[in-house]
Design an enzyme around this catalytic site. Structure first.
Site, PDB file in Angstrom:
ATOM      1  N   CYS A   9      78.490  11.699  64.827  1.00  0.00           N
ATOM      2  CA  CYS A   9      78.573  12.545  63.634  1.00  0.00           C
ATOM      3  C   CYS A   9      79.819  13.411  63.716  1.00  0.00           C
ATOM      4  O   CYS A   9      80.095  13.997  64.767  1.00  0.00           O
ATOM      5  CB  CYS A   9      77.325  13.421  63.534  1.00  0.00           C
ATOM      6  SG  CYS A   9      77.314  14.488  62.079  1.00  0.00           S
ATOM      7  N   LEU A  10      80.535  13.500  62.610  1.00  0.00           N
ATOM      8  CA  LEU A  10      81.753  14.321  62.571  1.00  0.00           C
ATOM      9  C   LEU A  10      81.428  15.793  62.815  1.00  0.00           C
ATOM     10  O   LEU A  10      82.305  16.539  63.231  1.00  0.00           O
ATOM     11  CB  LEU A  10      82.461  14.151  61.225  1.00  0.00           C
ATOM     12  CG  LEU A  10      83.006  12.742  60.942  1.00  0.00           C
ATOM     13  CD1 LEU A  10      83.491  12.639  59.506  1.00  0.00           C
ATOM     14  CD2 LEU A  10      84.119  12.393  61.918  1.00  0.00           C
ATOM     15  N   HIS A  37      71.751  14.835  56.220  1.00  0.00           N
ATOM     16  CA  HIS A  37      72.644  16.009  56.123  1.00  0.00           C
ATOM     17  C   HIS A  37      72.311  16.847  54.886  1.00  0.00           C
ATOM     18  O   HIS A  37      72.303  18.081  54.947  1.00  0.00           O
ATOM     19  CB  HIS A  37      74.107  15.577  56.019  1.00  0.00           C
ATOM     20  CG  HIS A  37      74.784  15.292  57.326  1.00  0.00           C
ATOM     21  ND1 HIS A  37      74.893  16.230  58.331  1.00  0.00           N
ATOM     22  CD2 HIS A  37      75.429  14.195  57.786  1.00  0.00           C
ATOM     23  CE1 HIS A  37      75.567  15.703  59.349  1.00  0.00           C
ATOM     24  NE2 HIS A  37      75.904  14.465  59.051  1.00  0.00           N
ATOM     25  N   GLU A  73      73.425  10.297  56.131  1.00  0.00           N
ATOM     26  CA  GLU A  73      74.038  11.220  55.170  1.00  0.00           C
ATOM     27  C   GLU A  73      72.981  11.966  54.348  1.00  0.00           C
ATOM     28  O   GLU A  73      73.125  13.161  54.091  1.00  0.00           O
ATOM     29  CB  GLU A  73      75.001  10.480  54.235  1.00  0.00           C
ATOM     30  CG  GLU A  73      76.120   9.692  54.906  1.00  0.00           C
ATOM     31  CD  GLU A  73      76.917  10.463  55.939  1.00  0.00           C
ATOM     32  OE1 GLU A  73      76.913  11.708  55.903  1.00  0.00           O
ATOM     33  OE2 GLU A  73      77.530   9.816  56.806  1.00  0.00           O
TER      34      GLU A  73
END
Ligand code: GNR
Ligand code: NI
Length: 167
Positions: free
Chosen positions: A91-92, A137, A134
């Site tokens: 994960c960024l 998130h 995503e």
């Protein structure tokens, strides 16, 4: 176009639950463009608006090798899911950490596209995993939330130390 700043764990803003968008306006389209540019620059295969401190239900994804197949998902919903799969995720917002996560193997997704059109499609493989990562998130959930408390604490300490050293 502009690059946006990506939040890193344990930033509490990553826990915010994002709100649905009521119209895919020009402003939303600009946000999606900036998110895509930020994702390609990182580089990553997906980015949720939560990661760039925008509490809206917006996702960009591109799992293609050539980085020429962007997918824009506004207000995405998983309407059906089937089977189980497991993959090493990164994960960024949790740089340098990789861990295996259990996900649904195949999902049916409903979302608006960049022009406000309704999209409904089935995804599997990496795309299905990425969409689930995503959407998590947007709900304030990180992949490390599926790990044990002790593993998460170790990751937290490591990233806090890293942040101190780059100050
Ligand atoms: O770039 C990314 N790679 C990735 C690999 C396996 C599972 C999920 C991902 S998503 C991640 C980008 C990111 O953090 N998106 O939120
Ligand atoms: Ni992520």
């Amino acid at each position: 176009m502009a690059l946006l700043n990506i939040l890193h764990y344990p930033d509490p803003r990553l826990k915010n639950v994002a709100s649905p968008v009521d119209e895919v306006s020009e402003e939303i389209r600009k946000l999606l463009d900036d998110m895509l540019e930020t994702m390609y620059d990182a580089p990553g295969i997906g980015l949720a608006a939560t990661q760039v401190n925008i509490p809206k239900r917006l996702i960009v994804i591109d799992i293609s090798e050539q980085k020429n197949s962007p997918l824009y998902l506004v207000n995405p919903e998983i309407v059906r899911q089937e089977g189980d799969t497991e993959m090493e995720e990164g994960c960024l917002s949790v740089p340098g950490i990789f861990a295996s996560v259990d996900r649904a193997n195949q999902i049916e997704v409903k979302a608006l596209g960049k022009d406000g059109e309704i999209q409904e499609f089935t995804a599997d493989g990496l795309l299905a995993i990425c969409i689930q990562h995503e959407i998590d998130h947007l709900n304030g959930v990180l992949f490390i939330d599926y790990l044990s408390e002790i593993r998460r604490q170790r990751i937290k300490k490591k990233l806090q130390k890293q942040a101190r050293q780059t100050m």
